[in-house]
Motif scaffolding. Sequence first.
Motif, mmCIF file in Angstrom:
data_model
loop_
_atom_site.group_PDB
_atom_site.id
_atom_site.type_symbol
_atom_site.label_atom_id
_atom_site.label_comp_id
_atom_site.label_asym_id
_atom_site.label_seq_id
_atom_site.Cartn_x
_atom_site.Cartn_y
_atom_site.Cartn_z
ATOM 1 N N VAL A 18 -51.680 -8.952 -26.717
ATOM 2 C CA VAL A 18 -51.622 -9.732 -25.476
ATOM 3 C C VAL A 18 -50.235 -9.591 -24.865
ATOM 4 N N PRO A 19 -50.144 -9.536 -23.531
ATOM 5 C CA PRO A 19 -48.830 -9.397 -22.890
ATOM 6 C C PRO A 19 -48.028 -10.692 -22.981
ATOM 7 N N ALA A 20 -46.727 -10.545 -22.831
ATOM 8 C CA ALA A 20 -45.829 -11.704 -22.933
ATOM 9 C C ALA A 20 -46.146 -12.745 -21.862
ATOM 10 N N ALA A 140 -59.537 -21.949 -27.793
ATOM 11 C CA ALA A 140 -60.532 -20.936 -28.130
ATOM 12 C C ALA A 140 -60.208 -19.600 -27.488
ATOM 13 N N ALA A 141 -59.390 -19.614 -26.440
ATOM 14 C CA ALA A 141 -58.985 -18.350 -25.815
ATOM 15 C C ALA A 141 -58.138 -17.505 -26.762
ATOM 16 N N VAL A 142 -57.492 -18.129 -27.750
ATOM 17 C CA VAL A 142 -56.605 -17.361 -28.644
ATOM 18 C C VAL A 142 -57.397 -16.374 -29.501
ATOM 19 N N PRO A 143 -58.395 -16.809 -30.290
ATOM 20 C CA PRO A 143 -59.161 -15.799 -31.035
ATOM 21 C C PRO A 143 -59.966 -14.871 -30.126
ATOM 22 N N LEU A 148 -55.256 -10.393 -34.843
ATOM 23 C CA LEU A 148 -54.754 -11.133 -36.003
ATOM 24 C C LEU A 148 -53.244 -10.991 -36.175
ATOM 25 N N ARG A 149 -52.718 -9.810 -35.913
ATOM 26 C CA ARG A 149 -51.301 -9.558 -36.194
ATOM 27 C C ARG A 149 -50.363 -10.299 -35.232
ATOM 28 N N GLN A 150 -50.920 -10.928 -34.174
ATOM 29 C CA GLN A 150 -50.082 -11.683 -33.240
ATOM 30 C C GLN A 150 -50.350 -13.187 -33.289
ATOM 31 N N ARG A 151 -51.279 -13.633 -34.102
ATOM 32 C CA ARG A 151 -51.707 -15.036 -33.988
ATOM 33 C C ARG A 151 -50.667 -16.029 -34.491
ATOM 34 N N GLY A 152 -49.871 -15.642 -35.475
ATOM 35 C CA GLY A 152 -48.801 -16.534 -35.888
ATOM 36 C C GLY A 152 -47.795 -16.736 -34.765
ATOM 37 N N ARG A 201 -56.432 -15.560 -14.542
ATOM 38 C CA ARG A 201 -57.867 -15.252 -14.556
ATOM 39 C C ARG A 201 -58.234 -14.277 -15.680
ATOM 40 N N LYS A 202 -57.610 -14.464 -16.826
ATOM 41 C CA LYS A 202 -57.912 -13.618 -17.990
ATOM 42 C C LYS A 202 -58.866 -14.384 -18.897
ATOM 43 N N ASP A 203 -60.108 -13.931 -18.967
ATOM 44 C CA ASP A 203 -61.120 -14.646 -19.734
ATOM 45 C C ASP A 203 -62.215 -13.664 -20.128
#
Length: 411
Positions: A18-20, A140-143, A148-152, A201-203
């Motif tokens: 995901v972008p910054a 819920a948008a996170v998963p 996985l490598r960015q979720r922390g 509008r990213k979904d």
Amino acid sequence: MVSRPDQSPAVAEPTAPVPARWTAFIGLASLGLFTAFYGPIQVLLAQQAEALAPDSKELALGLVSGLGAAASVVANPLFGAISDRTTWRAGRRLPWTVLGALGGVASLAILAGAPNIVVMILGWCAAQFTLNAMQAALFAAVPDQVPLRQRGMVGGWLGVGQTLGIVVGSLLAAEAGGIAAGYLVCAGFLVVTTVPYVLLRKDTVIAPAERPRLSVKDFWISPRLFPDFGWAWLTRFLLNLSNAIAIVYLLYFLQDVVRYPEPDSGVFILTAVYAVTLLSTVVTSGIWSDRMSRRRVFVCWSGIVMSLAALLLAFWPTWTGAIVAAAILGLGFGVYLSVDFALMTEVLPAASDRGKDLGVINIANSLPQVLAPVLAAPIVTYLGGYPVLYVLSALVGVAGSVLVYRIRSVA
């Protein structure tokens, strides 16, 4: 998480980073959301309960907080499930982010004009219901979007939003110039911070044919069939219960035990100290956890550190002791916020039900808010007072810390 090779892109495990800018804006929306939560929780509800029921402020605050938390227990998994099944062209998460935010604004306006405890209860229940709808969709948008490598790391920035929300909410509530003004300023801040995320509008969008069926029994996730999910839920419940027990009467603790001359300002000072130390660990620990591909050890030790802070309040009930406890609590909770969120996303039973399952996980955040006043009120009044309350908080936290090692599928 269970994943099928024929899944549509909407529910497939994300792989692109995901972008910054997306991370920054979801963190900003999180800041607005938790400002709307914690301005009332930290300051305004206690002030309003004392103003409307001065002779029974503890009972009134416990009733308002408990019933509001009960509304959140229903709302979070319900709107998570609804967003999983939303087939609108605008997406399945963003519409509920917007509707939840607007409902939160209306609810805070009701609280601003509440003439009695009954209306206060209705307003806070409505706020919890609508703001939890926003939270369910936002988280819920996170998963949906984050590998996985960015979720922390992303969990860390959500933790930054939550932490600064406590500080900003406390500041706006304390400095707005009154209870009604405090509610309205928090509502306005929620709108301003949510707009940039919505405008991205990213979904994900699902077709009607891809919409999973839903029944009441789907909200029960069997610990026997999904034991890691069950243990993850229990550890989060215990650690949040420990935290909720410790803070539910913080304002009254400063007022009645510490004898701090301006308890409202005292809550803000403690919150600021807590926030500074939390911010020193929340993002770095998430990144460190991502790089090590380990979660449990971080969650375990963060819970033990938080329990130490509760013990300090029990045995050192002074203003200095409260400052030290706030600093230690921030260090532990910073690690916990980012890493535990990442851990939870890795034990979800099914990709098609991410929103619902995260909502069920979030019951472990909300249910302690219901139970904490129920446990705290008789302890403070009849069963030993604040020392017993904070020892109980520490014991519950240690139990949650140890049980995280029952989770087997996450390192």
